[in-house]
Design a protein around this motif. Structure first.
Motif, mmCIF file in Angstrom:
data_model
loop_
_atom_site.group_PDB
_atom_site.id
_atom_site.type_symbol
_atom_site.label_atom_id
_atom_site.label_comp_id
_atom_site.label_asym_id
_atom_site.label_seq_id
_atom_site.Cartn_x
_atom_site.Cartn_y
_atom_site.Cartn_z
ATOM 1 N N THR A 292 -10.268 -4.432 9.490
ATOM 2 C CA THR A 292 -11.340 -5.115 8.763
ATOM 3 C C THR A 292 -12.471 -5.489 9.710
ATOM 4 O O THR A 292 -12.259 -5.708 10.908
ATOM 5 N N TRP B 9 -13.053 -2.858 4.737
ATOM 6 C CA TRP B 9 -11.679 -2.450 4.974
ATOM 7 C C TRP B 9 -11.714 -0.945 5.239
ATOM 8 O O TRP B 9 -12.343 -0.194 4.479
ATOM 9 N N ALA C 263 -8.180 2.016 1.488
ATOM 10 C CA ALA C 263 -8.321 2.210 2.931
ATOM 11 C C ALA C 263 -7.095 2.896 3.520
ATOM 12 O O ALA C 263 -7.206 3.721 4.436
ATOM 13 N N SER C 264 -5.916 2.579 3.008
ATOM 14 C CA SER C 264 -4.691 3.187 3.531
ATOM 15 C C SER C 264 -4.611 4.676 3.218
ATOM 16 O O SER C 264 -3.825 5.404 3.813
ATOM 17 N N VAL D 77 -7.321 -2.473 0.223
ATOM 18 C CA VAL D 77 -6.389 -1.982 1.246
ATOM 19 C C VAL D 77 -5.670 -0.720 0.780
ATOM 20 O O VAL D 77 -5.312 0.134 1.598
ATOM 21 N N THR E 234 0.849 -1.198 0.000
ATOM 22 C CA THR E 234 0.000 0.000 0.000
ATOM 23 C C THR E 234 0.880 1.242 0.000
ATOM 24 O O THR E 234 1.991 1.242 0.542
ATOM 25 N N PRO F 173 -9.690 2.673 7.515
ATOM 26 C CA PRO F 173 -8.513 3.172 8.233
ATOM 27 C C PRO F 173 -8.657 2.969 9.739
ATOM 28 O O PRO F 173 -9.755 3.049 10.287
ATOM 29 N N VAL G 121 -4.710 -0.392 8.195
ATOM 30 C CA VAL G 121 -6.016 -0.855 7.721
ATOM 31 C C VAL G 121 -6.592 -1.897 8.679
ATOM 32 O O VAL G 121 -5.891 -2.834 9.095
#
Length: 432
Positions: A125, A153, A186-187, A183, A117, A155, A123
């Protein structure tokens, strides 16, 4: 690593066979020591990270443990066995077959380096299974309500809210088919919700651990429709895909509405406390892309849509005079179509600008299109990394798999940054 391990074990068995034949002895105790050493070597390599422990190596390790126990028993005083060429051939064949069977998973699903990422956020879940009591499960005969499992997913943040991106997988996919994309988003500060379309997903595992596999009739029909490029069954295919779209649209509408409900409670918990319901994007691969595009047309709370190598079936609004009728109303929100090279060139050659995606892009408020050279349909999922063998069987191009998914992920991020986070610059090449 699975294939290298199999070659190594077959080589070892071949050596032991030749040694036994040339000396006309079984060498039971010597071989027992080798078996014990093999298991300890495998465990040692696991400990040093040469092998990445996962379900892939479970059956093989079990076999090594069984061999270890048998070898230990041999060292505790069992007598040397009577030598016979037939017996040695049988041992060679048996062990070779066992190594192949126990390493099959590791060969088909080899360990690989995850796509890194580029965002700074860690990240997390979560998984939820929700029951849609307004719909009966058409794939079951018990009259039960349709259940949908959604993987999130997001942060790792204690405060603030983030845009929501909802993903719908393809006809041969599952909720984790684009893990690297999830991911990556999300990152960078997105909440991603990936829907498992029960019985249309290759498999679904709900929050109780219940496994549901793809419906065989759906799978067979999906293969037939995807392979039929002629006009002979065009009306039949149109009616079939309309049914699929109705189910998928119902799924995605239900999930979106359920997320809104969870976000509106007095004190939302977990992932729902992080979602900004005023900034929503949709994306999907193949049939999932078609579904997402249609919701982008139907709903007024969607800001942008990405279609990953999918035909926008929702733009087909009728069938008249042996051909589909296309939606003439302009597509209302920004949309990005990412094409595999064979899909794009075939569509251009067969139907030209009457292809639903091309027609919609011409009449859209804002539309982007890009093509990846030498790519195939499944290059826009993680499958070529997760299982190169399966991906090759199901459809990938000659493009480097890691380059394709990393470049696609960067485009997806840039597009959503532009339309969900108001980034000022968006540069998407027409070809990659």
């Amino acid at each position: 690593m699975g294939m290298l391990t199999l070659i190594g074990m077959l080589g070892l068995e071949g050596f032991l066979f030749v040694w036994s034949v040339t000396t006309k002895k079984v060498h039971r105790k010597e071989i027992a020591i080798i078996r014990i050493g093999t298991m300890f070597l495998f465990v040692l390599l696991l400990g040093f990270g040469f092998y990445e422990w996962s379900f892939r190596y479970g059956p093989f390790l079990l076999l090594l443990v069984i061999q270890f126990l048998a070898a230990t028993r041999a060292l505790l005083g069992m007598k040397e066995s009577f030598y016979g060429i037939g017996g040695r051939i049988g041992v060679l064949a048996r062990n070779s077959l066992l190594y192949f069977l126990t390493l099959c998973i590791a060969i088909i699903l080899p360990q690989y380096e995850q796509v890194a990422t580029s965002g700074n956020l860690r990240v997390e879940t979560e998984k939820y299974t929700w029951l849609d009591t307004s719909r009966v499960e058409g794939f079951a005969s018990s009259g039960e309500s349709r259940a949908l499992t959604v993987d999130f997913w997001f942060p790792d943040a204690s405060a603030g809210t983030f845009p929501l991106v909802v993903f719908s997988h393809g006809a041969f996919g599952f909720s984790g088919s684009n893990y690297s994309t999830f991911v990556e988003l999300a990152s960078h500060g997105y909440v991603v919700a990936s829907i498992s379309h029960t019985y249309q997903a290759f498999y679904t595992i709900d929050t109780q651990g219940k496994l549901t596999t793809v419906n065989p009739n759906f799978l067979q029909k999906a293969i037939e429709v995807s392979s039929d490029k002629g006009e002979a069954h065009e009306e039949e295919n149109y009616n079939t895909t309309r049914e699929w779209m109705a189910l998928r649209i119902g799924d995605e509408n239900f999930v979106l509405d359920r997320i809104f409900t969870e976000c509106k409670v007095r004190e939302p918990e977990g992932v729902f406390s992080l979602i900004d319901t005023d900034r929503i994007g949709l994306m999907g691969h193949s049939l999932g892309g078609a579904t997402s595009a249609q919701l982008g047309r139907e709903r007024n709370d969607i800001a942008a849509v990405i279609v990953l190598d999918g035909t926008m079936l929702g733009e087909e609004v009728g069938f008249l005079d042996n051909r589909v009728v296309l939606e003439k109303r302009p597509y209302p929100i920004p949309i990005l179509n990412i094409y595999a090279y064979d899909h794009y060139t075939d569509a251009k050659a067969l139907v030209g600008q009457t292809y639903p995606n091309f027609f919609a892009s011409q009449n859209a408020s804002i539309a982007y299109e890009t093509v990846f050279h030498e790519s195939g349909h499944l290059n826009f999922t993680d499958l070529p990394l997760f299982s190169p063998i399966l991906a090759k069987l199901l459809g990938v191009g000659r493009i480097d798999a890691r380059y394709c998914i990393e470049t696609m992920n960067s485009i997806v991020l840039a597009f959503f940054d532009c339309y969900l986070k108001d980034a000022k610059e968006l540069l998407i090449e027409k070809e990659y």
